[in-house]
Design a protein around this motif. Structure first.
Motif, short mmCIF file in Angstrom:
data_model
loop_
_atom_site.label_atom_id
_atom_site.label_comp_id
_atom_site.label_asym_id
_atom_site.label_seq_id
_atom_site.Cartn_x
_atom_site.Cartn_y
_atom_site.Cartn_z
N ILE A 31 40.40 53.52 33.69
CA ILE A 31 40.33 52.84 34.97
C ILE A 31 41.75 52.62 35.46
O ILE A 31 42.54 51.94 34.81
N LEU A 32 42.06 53.23 36.58
CA LEU A 32 43.41 53.14 37.12
C LEU A 32 43.56 52.05 38.17
O LEU A 32 44.67 51.64 38.48
N ARG A 33 42.47 51.62 38.76
CA ARG A 33 42.54 50.60 39.80
C ARG A 33 42.04 49.27 39.26
O ARG A 33 41.22 49.21 38.35
N ASP A 34 42.54 48.20 39.87
CA ASP A 34 42.04 46.88 39.52
C ASP A 34 40.61 46.73 40.00
O ASP A 34 40.25 47.20 41.07
N ARG A 35 39.83 46.04 39.19
CA ARG A 35 38.47 45.75 39.60
C ARG A 35 38.46 44.56 40.52
O ARG A 35 39.40 43.77 40.54
N LYS A 36 37.39 44.41 41.27
CA LYS A 36 37.23 43.24 42.14
C LYS A 36 37.19 42.00 41.27
O LYS A 36 36.52 41.97 40.24
N ARG A 37 37.95 41.00 41.69
CA ARG A 37 37.97 39.74 40.96
C ARG A 37 37.61 38.62 41.91
O ARG A 37 37.90 38.68 43.10
N SER A 38 36.98 37.64 41.33
CA SER A 38 36.74 36.46 42.16
C SER A 38 38.05 35.72 42.28
O SER A 38 38.84 35.65 41.34
N GLY A 39 38.29 35.19 43.40
CA GLY A 39 39.53 34.47 43.61
C GLY A 39 39.67 34.09 45.06
O GLY A 39 38.87 34.46 45.91
N ARG A 40 40.68 33.38 45.31
CA ARG A 40 40.90 32.89 46.66
C ARG A 40 41.50 34.01 47.51
O ARG A 40 42.53 34.59 47.16
N PRO A 41 40.91 34.31 48.65
CA PRO A 41 41.49 35.35 49.51
C PRO A 41 42.72 34.81 50.23
O PRO A 41 42.90 33.62 50.38
#
Length: 126
Positions: A31-41
């Motif tokens: 996996i070369l890209r970051d996965r979606k993470r929950s967090g403050r936009p």
């Protein structure tokens, strides 16, 4: 671990591979890209904040980033990003100055330069 267990110790690479298998992932896929993470936009760089910051700078060129951050309610880092990157200002002699000259600024500079040239020719002839 090799100093304690010697050559019989399992490698770090093998442990990571097992962890991926147990999580249900294919160990052959990288996996070369970051996965979606929950967090403050990022909500500090919205258009409303940009307009407020720009109005404050135009009203007072000597305003400080801390004052802007307190008035708008965002961090100093976000204010710095908005002022320098988004709006294109920089600090010159404790004042915020736009990086790009507007048409009015160019005309004003031209007028000042022509006046200075006229004054210099008057002093040279005298």
């Amino acid at each position: 671990m090799k100093t304690v267990y010697g050559e019989m110790c399992i490698s770090d690479c093998a442990v990571r591979k097992w962890v991926r298998i147990f999580k249900g992932e294919d160990p052959r896929e990288t996996i070369l890209r970051d996965r979606k993470r929950s967090g403050r936009p990022l909500s500090a760089s919205v258009t409303a904040h940009r307009k407020k910051v720009d109005c404050m700078i135009r009203a007072n060129r000597r305003v400080k980033q801390k004052e802007i951050a307190n008035a708008v309610g965002i961090s100093k880092e976000r204010v710095h990003h908005i002022v320098t990157t988004v709006l294109g200002y920089r600090k010159v002699s404790a004042r915020w100055v736009p990086r790009q000259l507007t048409v009015e600024m160019k005309a004003q500079r031209k007028d000042i330069c022509t006046q200075l040239l006229e004054l210099s020719t008057v002093f040279i002839l005298a």
